[in-house]
Enzyme design. Sequence first.
Site, PDB file in Angstrom:
ATOM      1  N   HIS A 106       0.778  -1.068  -0.120  1.00  0.00           N
ATOM      2  CA  HIS A 106      -0.040   0.071   0.013  1.00  0.00           C
ATOM      3  C   HIS A 106       0.878   1.138   0.074  1.00  0.00           C
ATOM      4  O   HIS A 106       0.401   2.277   0.483  1.00  0.00           O
ATOM      5  CB  HIS A 106      -0.879   0.058   1.248  1.00  0.00           C
ATOM      6  N   HIS A 180      -9.676   2.129   0.365  1.00  0.00           N
ATOM      7  CA  HIS A 180      -9.200   1.093   1.540  1.00  0.00           C
ATOM      8  C   HIS A 180     -10.427   1.303   2.877  1.00  0.00           C
ATOM      9  O   HIS A 180     -10.099   1.166   3.920  1.00  0.00           O
ATOM     10  CB  HIS A 180      -8.090   1.154   1.939  1.00  0.00           C
ATOM     11  N   GLU A 309     -11.476  -4.294  -0.924  1.00  0.00           N
ATOM     12  CA  GLU A 309     -10.456  -3.469  -1.847  1.00  0.00           C
ATOM     13  C   GLU A 309     -10.658  -4.000  -3.155  1.00  0.00           C
ATOM     14  O   GLU A 309     -10.100  -5.052  -3.445  1.00  0.00           O
ATOM     15  CB  GLU A 309      -9.237  -3.519  -1.260  1.00  0.00           C
TER      16      GLU A 309
END
Length: 345
Positions: A106, A180, A309
């Site tokens: 991420h 997210h 996600e």
Amino acid sequence: MQCKEREFGRLTDGRSVRLFSFECSDGMQLEITNYGGIITSVRLSDKNGIFDELCCGFPDLSNYLKPHPYFGALVGRYAGRIGGGRLPVGDEVYQLQLHDRHCHLHGVNTGFHTRLWSALLESDDTKAVLKLTYMSPHLEENYPGNLNVTATYTIFDNNRIDLCFEAETDRPTHLNLTNHAYFNLNGFRSSVGDHWLKVDADQVVELNEAMLPTGMLKPVKGSIFDFSELILLSSRLVPQTHELDHCFVLNQSRKDTPAVELFHNETGRSLKVYTDQPGVQVYSGNFLDGSLTGNDSKTYHKHGAICFETQHFADSPNQPSFPSTLLQPGQAFRASTTYLFEVRS
Ligand code: BGC
């Protein structure tokens, strides 16, 4: 559709961070900031008229300036794990910052969720369009290519949020973008164990002990990952015994059917997620630990929220059999997801 804009706070360099608020005629209230493109709040009444916060988020910018579990954020340049932080592009391998000894994840602490995006808001009677843009320079976080990214949130009066990413690069690079957001349809009064889940997937990405893909896809039929019908999570011993942190391979035959449906019986609230992406990482808030308190003084406990996600599979740059995340100059990147909130009486 009512929209408002105000200052959310300032960055240490003095730049103003904006907070955009939307009120749909069907009752949803939504807040989005241009810092990290973060959805900070989603509020909606239940079937008995009780109005609740449904999304993990903070009332103050200061909480988002510290590391946090990517609450509501736009994640990039690569959502999900990349093994060894190794990013092969052509003949070069770019070494990315590591999240732990196994992977990059991420954008770690300096990804798109920490960038101030330029914002343009337009609205009419029935919808609002918030266009966020960011120019990620060549070798930012050591990813190649100057990358122009646009994330457009379109909010409709029927409690629907569309998120569309567009991007272009001047050098070959990899790109995998998502939002997210963490949801609890019971206003954080219970864990997600009392939510019902359906995922339109016949396969799940197989993981090794380091939570990285082995390269194999496993059929879900007959396993705890079979959510082809609405299943009460606690009946699958999620989260008591099993945790979800898995990428489901979405069935491609799907046209207008949701990729994911989440339902909470006592409140009647449901969330449907539609996407054009090949996968959805379903994450049951396993690393929430009660140390963070957010909107309405709610404390975020382990398994207190669930994320969907929508994205490509983890580690695709190192997995030749997975759908490719390579973006070439001249190629238009596009990925879109819809979140639709409904209340059943
Ligand atoms: C990952 C989890 C991670 C979480 C928060 C999810 O996408 O799959 O392993 O803990 O994000 O960073």
